[in-house]
Enzyme design. Structure first.
Site, PDB file in Angstrom:
ATOM      1  N   TYR A  84       0.838  -1.195   0.000  1.00  8.14           N
ATOM      2  CA  TYR A  84       0.000   0.000   0.000  1.00  8.14           C
ATOM      3  C   TYR A  84       0.876   1.249   0.000  1.00  8.14           C
ATOM      4  O   TYR A  84       1.730   1.435   0.883  1.00  8.14           O
ATOM      5  CB  TYR A  84      -0.890  -0.003   1.231  1.00  8.14           C
ATOM      6  CG  TYR A  84      -2.080   0.926   1.165  1.00  8.14           C
ATOM      7  CD1 TYR A  84      -3.314   0.455   0.725  1.00  8.14           C
ATOM      8  CD2 TYR A  84      -1.983   2.247   1.562  1.00  8.14           C
ATOM      9  CE1 TYR A  84      -4.420   1.285   0.673  1.00  8.14           C
ATOM     10  CE2 TYR A  84      -3.070   3.088   1.515  1.00  8.14           C
ATOM     11  CZ  TYR A  84      -4.300   2.604   1.074  1.00  8.14           C
ATOM     12  OH  TYR A  84      -5.388   3.439   1.028  1.00  8.14           O
ATOM     13  N   TYR A 112      -5.788   5.340  -7.177  1.00  8.96           N
ATOM     14  CA  TYR A 112      -5.983   5.280  -5.733  1.00  8.96           C
ATOM     15  C   TYR A 112      -7.386   4.737  -5.459  1.00  8.96           C
ATOM     16  O   TYR A 112      -8.356   5.468  -5.435  1.00  8.96           O
ATOM     17  CB  TYR A 112      -5.819   6.673  -5.125  1.00  8.96           C
ATOM     18  CG  TYR A 112      -6.039   6.725  -3.628  1.00  8.96           C
ATOM     19  CD1 TYR A 112      -5.232   6.013  -2.756  1.00  8.96           C
ATOM     20  CD2 TYR A 112      -7.050   7.517  -3.084  1.00  8.96           C
ATOM     21  CE1 TYR A 112      -5.427   6.073  -1.385  1.00  8.96           C
ATOM     22  CE2 TYR A 112      -7.253   7.586  -1.708  1.00  8.96           C
ATOM     23  CZ  TYR A 112      -6.441   6.858  -0.870  1.00  8.96           C
ATOM     24  OH  TYR A 112      -6.631   6.923   0.481  1.00  8.96           O
TER      25      TYR A 112
END
Length: 388
Positions: free
Chosen positions: A297, A341
Site C-alpha cells: 500500500y 488510488y
C-alpha cells in the site's frame, strides 16, 4: 496464556474474479453506478452471474450500501454482508471477511467492492473539514490545533523521524516513486500510463509537507474495483485460474490511532503492519524469501519502506537501498502513485493477475504474492498463491 490455535482459513477460499471501471479524475457518474459496473465486470471475469452471489463486503466511509448494490446488480437474497473500518486499512480485510464467510459456509460467493469519486467528489486527501464530537475526534484533537489537518501532514511526522533516525535524506523516498511510475508507464489502465519519472524529477517536485514532495503522495481517483471470492473447490470449475487465499490478517498496534499515533515509543516503524506480518508468516507457513511479488500500500512513499522492514525483507533503515536494487518486484501495476488510488483494492487485483500470469508487467513464474492495505491506520494483509 494458552497457546494460540493454528489458523485454519488458508487454502479454503480463492479469488476467482476481478473487475474494475476505468480510472479517471472525473467519472461523470454516481458512486453506485461505479460500484455496479465493477461488480458486474468481476462476475463476468469469474464466469458467474448476480444470481450466484449471496454475500457482499465493502468499507465504511462508502456511499453504496450492500443492499443498494445488490438491488442495482440484480443480486437476490444475501446471507452475509459486512463493512470494514479505517479507510484503506480495510482493503485486504474485505477479502478476509469474504474468505471467512465462505470457509464457514455462511455464504458461497462473496463480492468485495470499493467505488468512489475521490477526485471529483469528496477528496480524502483534503483532510479534516469538520469533526463531530466523538472518540475519534478527541484523538485528532491533540494534533489538529498544531496544523496537522491532512493525511500528508500526519505521515510527514513519522517520515521526518525515520529520516533522522537513520541519517537519510528525503531523496531516498524517490526510489519507491520511480519504481511505481516505471510500472505504471507500461500499464494501459494506469492514469500515468506512458509517464515514468526519474529520481531527479522526484527531487524537483514541489513540497507538500516536508519531507514529502508531490511525487511521494498518491493521486486521487474516481473509479471502482470488485473482487469475487468463493471456495477453492468451486473455483476449480470456473474459467480463470484461482488465486488461493493462503493467509489473511488484520492488525492494530498498541497505542493505535488513525494516522496520528504520535505517542508511541518509536515513530520509525508501523507496528500495526508488524502485527499483520507476524500473522501472515505464521499462518501461511512462508517467509520473505518465498514471495515472488509484493503489492504494498503506497498512499505515501515512506510507509512502503517501513512495510518492507516490518515484513523482514530487509533491516531497519535499509529499505530504500532494497528498492533501489530491485531486490523484489514491487507494485507491478504502478501502485496508487501510478495506476489509481482505490484504497488498495486495485492492488489486490494486480496480485491476482500475477498469479494468473496476465499482468502487463508479469513476473515469470509468480506463484506467491503479498498484498497489504492502508498503513498508519488499523490495517490488513493477504498472501495469495497458485492452486496446487
Amino acid at each position: 496464556m494458552s497457546a494460540r490455535k493454528a489458523d485454519t482459513l488458508g487454502g479454503r477460499a480463492a479469488i476467482v474474479g476481478i473487475g474494475a471501471t476505468e480510472f479517471s479524475k472525473d467519472s461523470g457518474r454516481s458512486e453506485l453506478k461505479l460500484a455496479v459496473e465493477a461488480v458486474q465486470a468481476a462476475l463476468d471475469d469469474a464466469g458467474l452471474t448476480p444470481a450466484d452471489v449471496d454475500g457482499l463486503v465493502t468499507f465504511t466511509m462508502d456511499t453504496s450500501p450492500e443492499i443498494s448494490v445488490a438491488q442495482a446488480c440484480g443480486i437476490g437474497d444475501l446471507t452475509f454482508f459486512s463493512r470494514v473500518h479505517y479507510g484503506g486499512g480495510a482493503a485486504c480485510a474485505t477479502v478476509q471477511q469474504a474468505a471467512l464467510a465462505v470457509a464457514t459456509g455462511v455464504a458461497e460467493v462473496v463480492v468485495c467492492y470499493r467505488a468512489f469519486n475521490e477526485r471529483s467528489g469528496r477528496r480524502f486527501g483534503s483532510g479534516v473539514q469538520h469533526r463531530e464530537p466523538s472518540a475519534e475526534g478527541a484523538a485528532l484533537g491533540w494534533s489538529l490545533p498544531f496544523g496537522l489537518l491532512t493525511p500528508a501532514s500526519w505521515v510527514a511526522m513519522a517520515a521526518q523521524r525515520y529520516l533522522y533516525a537513520y541519517g537519510l535524506k528525503p531523496e531516498v523516498f524517490g526510489h519507491v516513486a520511480v519504481t511505481d511510475r516505471r510500472h505504471a508507464a507500461t500499464n494501459p489502465a494506469a492514469y500515468f500510463h506512458g509517464k515514468p519519472i526519474t529520481l531527479a524529477e522526484h527531487a524537483a517536485s514541489r513540497w507538500i509537507v516536508e519531507p514529502l514532495r508531490l511525487f511521494d503522495c498518491c493521486q486521487e481517483t474516481d473509479g471502482g474495483q470488485a473482487i469475487v471470492v468463493t471456495s477453492v473447490e468451486r473455483a476449480r470449475d470456473l474459467p480463470r485460474p484461482p488465486a488461493v487465499i493462503t493467509a489473511a490478517a488484520q492488525g492494530a498496534g498498541r497505542g493505535q490511532e488513525q494516522m496520528t499515533s504520535f505517542y508511541r515509543d518509536d515513530l520509525t516503524g508501523l507496528p500495526e503492519m508488524g502485527v499483520v506480518a507476524r500473522q501472515l508468516w505464521r499462518s501461511g507457513g512462508l517467509t520473505p524469501a518465498d514471495i515472488d511479488v509484493a503489492i504494498l500500500y503506497d498512499h505515501f512513499t515512506p510507509f512502503v519502506l517501513m512495510q518492507l522492514e516490518e515484513f523482514g525483507f530487509c533491516g531497519r533503515g535499509e529499505a530504500a537501498g532494497f528498492v533501489a536494487e530491485d531486490a523484489l518486484p514491487l507494485n507491478t501495476h504502478g501502485g496508487q502513485l501510478g495506476e489509481a488510488y482505490l484504497h488498495g483494492m486495485n492492488g489486490i487485483a494486480e496480485a491476482v493477475r500475477q498469479i494468473r500470469g496476465t499482468s502487463v508487467n508479469q513476473v515469470p513464474g509468480a506463484a506467491r504474492t503479498l498484498v497489504t492495505a492502508g498503513t498508519g491506520v488499523p490495517t490488513s494483509g493477504l498472501l495469495l498463491g497458485a492452486d496446487g
